[in-house]
Design an enzyme around this catalytic site. Structure first.
Site, PDB file in Angstrom:
ATOM      1  CD  GLU A 165     -12.501 -30.703 -37.064  1.00 55.80           C
ATOM      2  OE1 GLU A 165     -13.412 -31.561 -37.066  1.00 55.80           O
ATOM      3  OE2 GLU A 165     -11.482 -30.799 -36.360  1.00 55.80           O
ATOM      4  CD  GLU A 173      -8.133 -32.670 -34.957  1.00 60.88           C
ATOM      5  OE1 GLU A 173      -8.460 -31.477 -34.785  1.00 60.88           O
ATOM      6  OE2 GLU A 173      -7.626 -33.079 -36.007  1.00 60.88           O
ATOM      7  N   GLY A 196     -10.491 -29.756 -32.725  1.00 59.85           N
ATOM      8  CA  GLY A 196      -9.169 -29.798 -32.104  1.00 59.85           C
ATOM      9  C   GLY A 196      -9.201 -30.303 -30.665  1.00 59.85           C
ATOM     10  CB  ALA A 224      -9.029 -24.763 -33.759  1.00 64.28           C
TER      11      ALA A 224
HETATM   12  C1  HXC Z   1     -14.352 -19.974 -30.522  1.00 65.60           C
HETATM   13  C2  HXC Z   1     -16.097 -20.813 -29.296  1.00 65.60           C
HETATM   14  C3  HXC Z   1     -15.861 -22.121 -29.803  1.00 65.60           C
HETATM   15  C4  HXC Z   1     -14.780 -22.290 -30.724  1.00 65.60           C
HETATM   16  C5  HXC Z   1     -17.542 -22.201 -28.465  1.00 65.60           C
HETATM   17  N1  HXC Z   1     -17.148 -20.930 -28.471  1.00 65.60           N
HETATM   18  N2  HXC Z   1     -16.784 -22.958 -29.274  1.00 65.60           N
HETATM   19  N3  HXC Z   1     -15.339 -19.768 -29.646  1.00 65.60           N
HETATM   20  N4  HXC Z   1     -14.067 -21.189 -31.041  1.00 65.60           N
HETATM   21  N5  HXC Z   1     -14.438 -23.484 -31.226  1.00 65.60           N
HETATM   22  C6  HXC Z   1     -17.734 -19.797 -27.738  1.00 65.60           C
HETATM   23  C7  HXC Z   1     -19.070 -19.390 -28.336  1.00 65.60           C
HETATM   24  O1  HXC Z   1     -18.876 -18.558 -29.441  1.00 65.60           O
HETATM   25  C8  HXC Z   1     -19.705 -18.662 -27.165  1.00 65.60           C
HETATM   26  O2  HXC Z   1     -19.131 -17.370 -27.059  1.00 65.60           O
HETATM   27  C9  HXC Z   1     -19.208 -19.465 -25.956  1.00 65.60           C
HETATM   28  O3  HXC Z   1     -18.045 -20.180 -26.406  1.00 65.60           O
HETATM   29  C10 HXC Z   1     -20.239 -20.472 -25.490  1.00 65.60           C
HETATM   30  O4  HXC Z   1     -20.634 -21.286 -26.587  1.00 65.60           O
HETATM   31  P1  HXC Z   1     -22.168 -21.507 -27.039  1.00 65.60           P
HETATM   32  O5  HXC Z   1     -22.164 -21.892 -28.460  1.00 65.60           O
HETATM   33  O6  HXC Z   1     -23.001 -20.354 -26.638  1.00 65.60           O
HETATM   34  O7  HXC Z   1     -22.550 -22.757 -26.112  1.00 65.60           O
HETATM   35  P2  HXC Z   1     -23.617 -23.918 -26.429  1.00 65.60           P
HETATM   36  O8  HXC Z   1     -24.855 -23.330 -27.038  1.00 65.60           O
HETATM   37  O9  HXC Z   1     -23.704 -24.696 -25.176  1.00 65.60           O
HETATM   38  O10 HXC Z   1     -22.947 -24.818 -27.581  1.00 65.60           O
HETATM   39  C11 HXC Z   1     -21.754 -25.534 -27.315  1.00 65.60           C
HETATM   40  C12 HXC Z   1     -21.124 -26.068 -28.615  1.00 65.60           C
HETATM   41  C13 HXC Z   1     -20.938 -24.912 -29.624  1.00 65.60           C
HETATM   42  C14 HXC Z   1     -22.011 -27.170 -29.219  1.00 65.60           C
HETATM   43  C15 HXC Z   1     -19.777 -26.686 -28.220  1.00 65.60           C
HETATM   44  O11 HXC Z   1     -20.277 -23.833 -28.963  1.00 65.60           O
HETATM   45  C16 HXC Z   1     -20.153 -25.269 -30.834  1.00 65.60           C
HETATM   46  O12 HXC Z   1     -20.662 -25.914 -31.751  1.00 65.60           O
HETATM   47  N6  HXC Z   1     -18.891 -24.813 -30.890  1.00 65.60           N
HETATM   48  C17 HXC Z   1     -18.021 -24.978 -32.059  1.00 65.60           C
HETATM   49  C18 HXC Z   1     -17.499 -26.391 -32.142  1.00 65.60           C
HETATM   50  C19 HXC Z   1     -16.630 -26.585 -33.360  1.00 65.60           C
HETATM   51  O13 HXC Z   1     -17.057 -26.375 -34.505  1.00 65.60           O
HETATM   52  N7  HXC Z   1     -15.382 -26.998 -33.159  1.00 65.60           N
HETATM   53  C20 HXC Z   1     -14.426 -27.274 -34.246  1.00 65.60           C
HETATM   54  C21 HXC Z   1     -13.600 -26.057 -34.508  1.00 65.60           C
HETATM   55  S1  HXC Z   1     -12.553 -26.307 -35.906  1.00 65.60           S
HETATM   56  P3  HXC Z   1     -20.051 -16.063 -26.868  1.00 65.60           P
HETATM   57  O14 HXC Z   1     -19.063 -14.964 -26.941  1.00 65.60           O
HETATM   58  O15 HXC Z   1     -21.071 -16.092 -27.942  1.00 65.60           O
HETATM   59  O16 HXC Z   1     -20.640 -16.293 -25.498  1.00 65.60           O
HETATM   60  C22 HXC Z   1     -11.223 -27.146 -35.347  1.00 65.60           C
HETATM   61  C23 HXC Z   1     -10.125 -27.423 -36.380  1.00 65.60           C
HETATM   62  C24 HXC Z   1      -8.939 -28.143 -35.793  1.00 65.60           C
HETATM   63  O17 HXC Z   1     -11.121 -27.495 -34.217  1.00 65.60           O
HETATM   64  C25 HXC Z   1      -7.817 -28.237 -36.795  1.00 65.60           C
HETATM   65  C26 HXC Z   1      -6.731 -27.235 -36.547  1.00 65.60           C
HETATM   66  C27 HXC Z   1      -5.513 -27.424 -37.390  1.00 65.60           C
END
Ligand code: HXC
Length: 259
Positions: free
Chosen positions: A133, A113, A110, A66
Site C-alpha cells: 500500500e 489482509e 487487502g 483492494a
Molecule cells: C485493480 C488490479 C489490481 C488491483 C491487478 N489489477 N491488481 N485492478 N486493483 N489491486 C488488474 C491490472 O490493472 C490488470 O488489468 C490486471 O489486473 C492484471 O494485472 P497486471 O498488473 O497486468 O498483472 P502482472 O503484471 O502479472 O502484475 C501482477 C501484480 C500487479 C504484481 C499483482 O497487478 C500489482 O502490483 N497489482 C496491485 C497490487 C497492489 O498494490 N495491491 C494493494 C492495493 S491497496 P488490465 O485491465 O490492465 O488488464 C489495498 C488497500 C487495502 O489493498 C486497505 C483497504 C481498507
C-alpha cells in the site's frame, strides 16, 4: 445462492469451498466482492450442515488487493462514510465457525489482509504475500499492519510495509505467517481435506478451540488462561465430550450431536 464474483460449492463432509472469481482483475476486492463474501459467510454461518469453509482464489492470484481502479476517485469522506471493509469484521473475522484461506499466487494488500482474517493459511509454493500500500501513498486498512506484525514479528512486518517487498511461500512459512506449504496443483484439494478433518470434529469443540487460540491475540496471558480453563470446563458439559471419551475407550469413532 449464486454470486457475481464468487463460486460457492458444498463439498462432502460439511465443507463450503468459496472461490473468488474476478480473473480479469486478479481477484481485486471491489465493492461487489466485499458484498458477496459478506453474504457467503452469512450463509455459511446460518447453515448447520456446514462445519468448515475454505476461501481460495485462482492459481495466479488469491487477491491482488483492494480494487485500485474503484478507489482512485473516492474522496476521504466516502471511505469514512462507507467505513470501507468494516463489514468483514462481523461476518468474516467474528464468525465462530472455522475457515481456512488457501493461497496461491498473489495475496497483496487487502488480499493478504483477507488471508490473515482466516483461522490459518495454507499456501501453495507459488504464494506471494505483501503489503504494498505504501507505493500507492496509503497503508494497510483492513488489519494488515496488526495481524502481519503479530504473525511474523516486527522486523519482517516493518520491512514489508515500508518497502512493499513480497515474501514467498517458504519465507512465509519460516516467519510463521502460514501453517503449511503444499504444491500449487494440490492446494485446493489439500485445503478441502484439511477442512473435512476439522468438519468431522465435534462442532462445539471446534468453535471453542478457535475462540481459545484467538484469545492469545486479544487479552493478557493470565486472563486468557483463566478463560481457557472456564471454556474447557464448559465443554465438559457437552454430550459430545461424553461420547468422545467413551468412544476412545471403546476403540470406535465418535458420533457427534453438536450438543
Ligand atoms: C485493480 C488490479 C489490481 C488491483 C491487478 N489489477 N491488481 N485492478 N486493483 N489491486 C488488474 C491490472 O490493472 C490488470 O488489468 C490486471 O489486473 C492484471 O494485472 P497486471 O498488473 O497486468 O498483472 P502482472 O503484471 O502479472 O502484475 C501482477 C501484480 C500487479 C504484481 C499483482 O497487478 C500489482 O502490483 N497489482 C496491485 C497490487 C497492489 O498494490 N495491491 C494493494 C492495493 S491497496 P488490465 O485491465 O490492465 O488488464 C489495498 C488497500 C487495502 O489493498 C486497505 C483497504 C481498507
Amino acid at each position: 445462492a449464486t454470486y457475481e464474483t464468487l463460486l460457492v460449492e458444498q463439498r462432502e463432509g460439511g465443507v463450503s469451498l468459496i472461490t473468488i472469481n474476478r480473473p480479469q482483475a486478479l481477484n481485486a476486492l471491489n465493492g461487489q466482492v466485499l458484498a458477496d463474501l459478506t453474504a457467503a459467510f452469512s450463509a455459511y454461518a446460518a447453515d448447520d450442515t456446514q462445519r468448515c469453509a475454505v476461501v481460495t482464489g485462482s492459481e495466479k492470484a488469491f487477491a491482488a488487493g483492494a480494487d485500485i481502479k474503484e478507489m482512485v476517485d473516492k474522496a476521504a469522506a466516502d471511505f469514512f462514510i462507507e467505513d470501507f471493509f468494516s463489514g468483514w469484521q462481523a461476518n468474516l473475522v467474528a464468525t465462530r465457525k472455522p475457515w481456512i484461506a488457501a493461497v496461491a499466487g498473489f495475496a497483496l494488500g487487502g488480499g493478504c489482509e483477507l488471508a490473515m482474517m482466516a483461522d490459518f493459511i495454507l499456501a501453495a509454493d507459488t504464494a506471494k504475500f505483501g503489503q504494498p500500500e505504501i507505493k500507492l501513498g496509503v497503508a494497510p486498512g483492513m488489519g494488515g499492519s496488526q495481524r502481519l506484525t503479530r504473525a511474523v514479528g516486527k522486523a519482517v512486518a516493518m520491512e514489508m510495509c515500508l518497502t512493499g517487498r513480497m515474501i514467498g511461500a517458504e519465507e512465509a512459512k519460516q516467519s510463521g505467517l502460514v501453517a503449511r506449504v503444499v504444491p500449487a496443483a494440490e492446494l485446493v484439494e489439500e485445503a478441502v481435506r484439511t477442512a473435512q478433518t476439522i468438519a468431522a470434529m465435534p462442532p462445539l469443540a471446534a468453535m471453542i478451540n478457535k475462540e481459545m487460540v484467538n484469545l492469545a491475540f486479544e487479552s493478557g496471558l493470565a486472563q486468557a488462561i483463566q478463560i481457557e480453563r472456564r471454556l474447557f470446563q464448559i465443554l465438559t458439559a457437552t454430550d459430545d465430550r461424553t461420547e468422545g471419551m467413551t468412544a476412545f475407550i471403546e476403540k470406535r469413532p465418535g458420533v457427534w450431536k453438536g450438543r
